[in-house]
Design an enzyme around this catalytic site. Sequence first.
Site, mmCIF file in Angstrom:
data_model
loop_
_atom_site.group_PDB
_atom_site.id
_atom_site.type_symbol
_atom_site.label_atom_id
_atom_site.label_comp_id
_atom_site.label_asym_id
_atom_site.label_seq_id
_atom_site.Cartn_x
_atom_site.Cartn_y
_atom_site.Cartn_z
ATOM 1 N N CYS A 1 2.716 -73.705 29.298
ATOM 2 C CA CYS A 1 2.418 -72.487 28.544
ATOM 3 C C CYS A 1 0.909 -72.212 28.535
ATOM 4 O O CYS A 1 0.369 -71.827 29.565
ATOM 5 C CB CYS A 1 3.013 -72.576 27.140
ATOM 6 S SG CYS A 1 3.232 -70.957 26.360
ATOM 7 N N HIS B 1 8.669 -74.007 27.965
ATOM 8 C CA HIS B 1 8.584 -75.343 27.380
ATOM 9 C C HIS B 1 9.832 -76.162 27.687
ATOM 10 O O HIS B 1 10.848 -76.035 27.001
ATOM 11 C CB HIS B 1 8.413 -75.239 25.858
ATOM 12 C CG HIS B 1 7.148 -74.587 25.422
ATOM 13 N ND1 HIS B 1 6.012 -75.296 25.108
ATOM 14 C CD2 HIS B 1 6.832 -73.278 25.250
ATOM 15 C CE1 HIS B 1 5.056 -74.467 24.750
ATOM 16 N NE2 HIS B 1 5.530 -73.229 24.829
ATOM 17 N N GLU C 1 9.735 -79.403 27.463
ATOM 18 C CA GLU C 1 9.579 -80.613 26.648
ATOM 19 C C GLU C 1 10.130 -80.448 25.235
ATOM 20 O O GLU C 1 10.141 -81.400 24.444
ATOM 21 C CB GLU C 1 8.094 -80.997 26.567
ATOM 22 C CG GLU C 1 7.245 -80.216 25.569
ATOM 23 C CD GLU C 1 6.906 -78.783 25.962
ATOM 24 O OE1 GLU C 1 6.219 -78.103 25.183
ATOM 25 O OE2 GLU C 1 7.337 -78.343 27.057
#
Length: 237
Positions: free
Chosen positions: A87, A173, A175
Amino acid sequence: MRAHYLQHVPFEGPERIAEWLEDAGYTVTGTPLYRTAALPAPREVDFLVVMGGPMSVNDETDRPWLRAEKAFVREVIEAGTPVLGVCLGAQLIASAMGAAVGPGPEKEIGWFPIRGEGGDDPSLFRFPPSVEVFHWHGEALALPPGAVRLASSPVCPNQAFQLGRTVLGLQFHLETTPASAQALVAHCGDELVPATYVQSAAEILAAPAARYEAINALMGDVLAFLHQAAPAAAGTR
């Protein structure tokens, strides 16, 4: 091998990423830029991860450490070290390598699909033809010179890119965990203004566990791809 991460706010950490790197044999260190601007020497890093954050890469007046961070990222990339940007991290890579970053046409916050691109080149990471991932961004990036687009979406053409064999930037994202999604909602919930590509807090947090597991597995594939390009992993450092 040493993996180092750059973290911009306390609530956007590298938890799943750090776990994967530790399992792969890296010693993981980090710079919390919200507390200190101290950075390691670029040559001391075998894998760099640049995390997300709510600020803009263009906020250098209010956050002068951004200049040093971009210079550091550029040096690490030029050394041939694997670099992953998430990001804001992807936007920092783009800016450090000479590409423009600025407000996108619309904010993209929540669970939305991306479309994998890049063709059949074996040197490129391949995303699935379509996969639902977690987004939280309002800015968009142009591709750095020489970069290849790996994924897109209707509102954000450059969702992911690869620069050379060792650099990947992701606007989304992979993660994210249930806990980190809750943290983002808690700290940045004022951005959840109803729009075509902005989900409500309830919609975001209603995602089933399997959806998080799927994106975390895809992040593992991304990290493995970069790890295989690491000179240290090949025993040349």
